[in-house]
Scaffold this active site. Structure first.
Site, mmCIF file in Angstrom:
data_model
loop_
_atom_site.group_PDB
_atom_site.id
_atom_site.type_symbol
_atom_site.label_atom_id
_atom_site.label_comp_id
_atom_site.label_asym_id
_atom_site.label_seq_id
_atom_site.Cartn_x
_atom_site.Cartn_y
_atom_site.Cartn_z
ATOM 1 C CG PHE A 1 40.003 49.177 22.621
ATOM 2 C CD1 PHE A 1 40.976 49.154 23.615
ATOM 3 C CD2 PHE A 1 40.402 49.400 21.311
ATOM 4 C CE1 PHE A 1 42.319 49.354 23.299
ATOM 5 C CE2 PHE A 1 41.727 49.592 20.985
ATOM 6 C CZ PHE A 1 42.686 49.570 21.985
ATOM 7 C CG ASP A 41 47.356 29.765 49.286
ATOM 8 O OD1 ASP A 41 46.427 30.591 49.221
ATOM 9 O OD2 ASP A 41 47.799 29.167 48.279
ATOM 10 C CG ASP A 42 44.465 34.657 51.214
ATOM 11 O OD1 ASP A 42 45.003 35.590 51.817
ATOM 12 O OD2 ASP A 42 43.359 34.747 50.637
ATOM 13 N NE ARG A 69 38.165 34.599 48.015
ATOM 14 C CZ ARG A 69 39.357 34.152 48.298
ATOM 15 N NH1 ARG A 69 40.433 34.766 47.863
ATOM 16 N NH2 ARG A 69 39.514 33.067 49.028
ATOM 17 C CG ASP A 121 45.073 33.818 43.689
ATOM 18 O OD1 ASP A 121 44.448 33.812 42.617
ATOM 19 O OD2 ASP A 121 44.792 33.087 44.658
ATOM 20 C CG ASP A 125 46.775 34.512 29.559
ATOM 21 O OD1 ASP A 125 47.937 34.957 29.533
ATOM 22 O OD2 ASP A 125 45.915 34.944 30.358
ATOM 23 C CD GLU A 168 45.102 7.996 53.853
ATOM 24 O OE1 GLU A 168 44.018 8.044 53.262
ATOM 25 O OE2 GLU A 168 45.332 8.662 54.898
#
Ligand code: GLA
Length: 721
Positions: free
Chosen positions: A272, A358-359, A435, A470, A526, A606
C-alpha cells in the site's frame, strides 16, 4: 488532562490529551463515569524514548503509553496504525492533537460503505491530529450509536502541506489495553469451508491476519473478537472489531513488552503506497467496534442488530426474502432454454418464489474457459431472448433472477480481444490465471462504465428482479496502463471503490432489485458487501453437515438472513456425502432458503417433503430474519448434536433445530438447553403438543430424540401459552 469521552448505554470509551498534545487511549469497557487518567503509570523505562519537549522528564514515552492512533516516528516501536513517507523516502510522522468537535448524526464516507443512522440515533465525534513537518491533517472520526453499544471508527487524511506524501499504513481503528490476558477469536477457512472459529491466546509479539487476495477472502474474515479467557457464550467481557470493506485488509493483535495489548484493523499496509498530493484527501474504510460484558452471544446480537438496521439497505432490508431455486448444481453449464423452463416449472409447482438462472447464459460460455466479459445473451443457447425465459418464469408465478460476474474477463472473449489492456496484466510477465480468468481493472472508470452499461442492457431486456453478483478469483498482477500513471500502490484500494461504485449504480438504477453477493460462495462475506447486498451466498459447499459449521462460524458477526443457504442433491457434489432431505432442509432453513438441484429428479415422496419445507419456512421466515439467533451446541464440540434456535424478540416463539453429527450404541441422552426464553412461561411444542416449563427447558434442556441412523434432524416449534 483534557478528556474526550464517548458514552453508549452500557459502555464508555475515553481518550485524554496530555500536555504535549499526545492523544492517549484511556479506557474502553463497561460504562463508567469520571476521569480514567489515574490508570496511566508513568515511569522511566529503558530504550523507550521521550519526546524532546519533555526535557529532563523521562516518565512519558509513546513506546508504552496507550495511544489512540499510534504512528511510526514518535518513539512508539509497537506496530503503528499509521505510517507515511515523503518523496525522499523519509518515513514516519509525529501526530499531535489540534481540534475536537461533536455533532449529532452519523458521518458517511464518500464512495465507501458506512453504518448509517437517523440523526437522533447517533452522534459523530471528530478529533483532528496534525503533523507539522509534513503539513498532514489526520481526522479520527467516531460514530457513536448509544442504544446499540456500537462505536465506528474511520480516518480521514488531508495533505495541507506543499509536497506529495505517500501513505503506507492508514488503519481505521486501534485500541491499546493497559493489561489483561486476552484471547483472540478469528475465523479462518478456504474455498468451500469458510469461517471456522479458532480461539487462541494473544501472545507476546504481533499476530497478524488478513488478506492480500484483493477480496476479504475465504481464508480470513474481517471480523475479530478479543475476549477474556473465561468468556463464554453467556458470560464475560468481549470486544468485536468488524471491517466494512471487501478488499485487502489486515488485523493485528500485539502483546507488548509490558503485557499490554494492541488490537487494530485497516486496509492491508503491504504493497500500500498511496500518493496524496497537496490538497488531496484519503478516506479509510470503517470499522465497527462493540463491547459487552455479557458474552459472545450478546456480542453477536449487537452485530446482527447493527447489520439489520444500520448496514443493509434497500427494499429487502426488512422484507420477506423469496424462496429461490438456482440451476447451478442442477445443470452447471449444460442447459438450454427449454431445460431451464422445465426445472422452473417444477420449482413453481412446489411453491418456489424466485427462479435464478446461474452462470452460462451469456457470450460463449459453455465452460469456465471462455465468455466472461461478454455480457450479451446467448440467444442460441436460450432458444430466444432472455425475455422468453423471464416471461415463462413470471407466467408460472415466480420472480426471475440472473447471475453475473462483472469484475472478470476470459482471454477467450470478444472483450479481451478488443481491450486486452483492461485486464490486470504486468507488461513483460505472464499473468497468473485462476479459473482460467483474468481480473478487469475496476479502478478505471471507463471499465466500470462499459461493464455496467452492458449488464444494464441485459437487465433492461427482461424482467430481472434478482441479481447474484459473483467474483471467482484472487487478484494479483496489479497493473494499470493509463498513460502517465506513476503509482501502483493505490490500485487495489481504488479497485474496491470501483466495485462499490458498480454496486451503488446497480442499487440506484434498480431500487427494487434483490442483490445477492457471492465470491465462489463466501469469499467476500463482509459488512462492506452487506451495505449493497442484503444476502450473500454463504459457501460453495452445500453439504448440510459442513454447512452447519460454516453457518455457525458466520453467525458470530452476521445474522442468519444474510446467509444464502440451499438444499442440494445427494450424494453431495462437494463431499459425496448422503444426508436425508429433511436434514438438508433444516440446515438450509437457518439462512435465506432455497434449492439448488434438478427438482424434476425428486420422487413424489421427496416432492411432498419439499412442499412441507416451503410451507414451514414461509411461516418461520420472519423469525429467522428478525429474531435472536442462539448457538446452543457448537458443532463437534459440546456434544454429538449440533443445535441452534431462533427466538422472537418478545420471547414467545422459538424454533429449535437439532442435527445429530455422530451416533453410538446405547448412547446417553443428549439435552439441548434453550436460552433467551422466559423461565416463568409455559411453552407448547407444536410437533408433540407437549407443555414445557421455560425454566426446565433452560435449566435441563430438551432431550434429543434417540433414533437409529446418521445425521438425523429435528425442528421443534415452541409457543408460549
Ligand atoms: C461460483 C458461485 C457458484 C456458481 C458458480 C458459477 O463458484 O459461488 O454458486 O454461481 O460460481 O460459475
Amino acid at each position: 488532562m483534557k478528556l474526550i469521552t464517548l458514552q453508549t448505554k452500557n459502555t464508555t470509551y475515553q481518550m485524554g490529551i496530555n500536555e504535549m498534545g499526545f492523544l492517549l487511549h484511556l479506557y474502553y469497557g463497561p460504562r463508567a463515569e469520571g476521569d480514567m487518567s489515574f490508570l496511566l503509570a508513568p515511569a522511566d523505562r529503558g530504550f523507550s524514548g521521550n519526546p524532546y519537549e519533555a526535557g529532563d522528564d523521562r516518565t512519558f514515552s509513546a513506546d508504552y503509553f496507550p495511544l489512540e492512533y499510534p504512528c511510526y516516528g514518535n518513539g512508539d516501536f509497537r506496530s503503528p496504525a499509521f505510517n507515511v513517507r515523503d518523496s525522499r523516502g523519509v518515513f514516519g510522522a509525529d501526530l499531535r492533537f489540534k481540534d475536537f468537535a461533536k455533532k449529532s448524526g452519523k458521518y458517511s464516507i464518500p464512495g465507501l460503505p458506512a453504518v448509517y443512522a437517523d440523526e437522533e440515533e447517533a452522534y459523530t465525534a471528530e478529533i483532528v491530529l496534525t503533523d507539522e513537518r509534513l503539513g498532514l491533517e489526520v481526522t479520527l472520526r467516531y460514530g457513536v450509536l448509544p442504544a446499540l453499544d456500537v462505536i465506528t471508527r474511520s480516518t480521514v487524511l488531508c495533505n495541507r502541506g506543499k509536497q506529495t506524501v505517500y501513505l503506507n499504513k492508514v488503519f481505521s481503528a486501534c485500541i491499546d489495553f493497559l493489561n489483561g490476558n486476552y484471547e483472540l477469536l478469528h475465523f479462518f477457512g478456504r474455498h468451500t469451508m469458510e469461517r471456522n472459529l479458532e480461539r487462541i491466546p494473544v501472545i507476546y509479539g504481533n499476530q497478524k491476519f488478513g488478506s492480500r487476495r484483493g477480496m476479504s477472502s475465504h481464508q480470513h474474515n474481517p471480523f475479530f473478537i478479543l475476549a477474556d479467557e473465561e468468556t463464554t457464550e453467556e458470560h464475560g467481557s468481549c470486544y468485536g472489531m468488524a471491517f466494512l470493506y471487501s478488499g485487502n485488509f489486515s488485523f493485528e493483535a500485539e502483546k507488548d513488552q509490558f503485557g499490554q495489548t494492541r488490537f487494530q484493523m485497516g486496509v492491508l499496509d503491504e504493497m500500500f503506497d498511496y500518493p496524496l498530493k497537496p490538497g488531496e484527501e484519503f478516506y479509510s474504510p470503517e470499522t465497527a467496534l462493540a463491547y459487552t460484558a455479557d458474552g459472545l452471544e450478546r456480542l453477536s446480537h449487537i452485530y446482527h442488530e447493527l447489520i439489520r438496521a444500520h448496514v443493509c439497505r434497500g427494499r429487502y432490508r426488512n422484507a420477506t426474502r423469496p424462496i429461490l431455486a438456482n440451476n447451478w448444481e442442477a445443470t452447471y453449464f449444460d442447459f438450454d432454454g427449454d431445460k431451464i423452463i422445465e426445472i422452473a416449472r417444477q420449482a413453481a409447482e412446489l411453491g418456489i418464489e424466485l427462479f435464478v438462472l446461474d452462470d452460462g447464459w451469456f457470450g460463449k460460455r459453455n465452460t469456465d474457459y471462455s465468455g466472461l466479459g461478454d455480457w450479451t445473451v446467448n440467444e442460441e443457447k436460450l432458444g430466444g431472448p432472455l425475455l422468453r425465459i423471464s416471461r415463462a418464469v413470471n407466467d408460472m408465478g415466480m420472480k426471475f433472477g440472473l447471475w453475473i460476474e462483472p469484475e472478470m474477463v476470459n482471454e477467450d472473449s470478444s472483450l479481451y480481444r478488443e481491450h486486452p489492456d483492461w485486464a490486470f496484466v504486468i507488461p513483460g510477465k505472464r499473468p497468473v490465471r485462476c479459473r482460467s480468468q483474468l481480473v478487469l481493472d475496476f479502478s478505471r472508470k471507463e471499465v466500470v462504465d462499459y461493464i455496467f452499461d452492458s449488464i444494464a442492457k441485459v437487465i433492461d431486456s427482461a424482467n430481472v428482479e434478482y441479481i447474484k453478483m459473483d467474483m471467482n478469483r484472487s487478484i494479483c498482477d496489479v497493473f494499470t496502463v493509463v498513460e502517465g500513471y506513476q503509482n501502483f500502490g493505490k490500485i487495489m484500494y481504488e479497485y474496491v471503490l470501483g466495485v462499490y461504485d458498480f454496486l451503488e449504480r446497480l442499487n440506484q438504477r434498480y431500487p427494487d432489485m434483490l442483490i445477492e453477493g457471492c465470491a465462489g460462495g463466501g469469499g467476500r462475506f463482509d459488512m462492506g458487501m452487506l451495505y449493497y447486498t442484503p444476502q450473500i451466498w454463504c459457501s460453495d459447499d452445500t453439504d448440510a453437515i459442513e454447512r452447519i459449521r460454516i453457518q455457525h462460524g458466520t453467525s458470530y458477526c452476521y445474522p442468519p438472513e444474510t446467509m444464502g443457504s440451499h438444499v442440494s442433491a445427494v450424494p453431495n457434489h462437494q463431499t459425496g456425502r448422503c444426508v436425508d432431505l429433511k436434514t438438508r432442509g433444516i440446515v438450509a432453513m437457518a439462512g435465506t432458503f432455497g434449492y439448488e438441484l434438478d427438482l424434476n429428479l425428486l420422487t413424489e415422496e421427496e416432492k411432498e417433503v419439499v412442499r412441507d419445507q416451503i410451507r414451514i419456512y414461509k411461516k418461520d421466515e420472519k423469525l429467522v430474519r428478525s429474531g435472536d439467533y442462539y448457538r446452543l451446541h457448537t458443532p463437534g464440540k459440546d456434544t454429538e448434536a449440533a443445535a441452534w434456535a431462533f427466538v422472537s424478540k418478545d420471547k414467545r416463539k422459538v424454533v429449535l433445530s437439532i442435527v445429530t453429527l455422530d451416533q453410538h450404541g446405547n448412547a446417553p441422552t443428549d439435552y439441548v438447553r434453550l436460552r433467551g426464553i422466559k423461565p416463568d412461561a409455559v411453552y407448547q411444542c407444536g410437533e408433540t403438543g407437549g407443555l414445557h416449563s421455560g425454566a426446565a427447558l433452560m435449566h435441563v434442556g430438551y432431550p434429543v430424540p434417540s433414533v437409529m441412523g446418521e445425521y438425523k434432524a429435528w425442528q421443534f416449534h415452541f409457543t408460549e401459552q
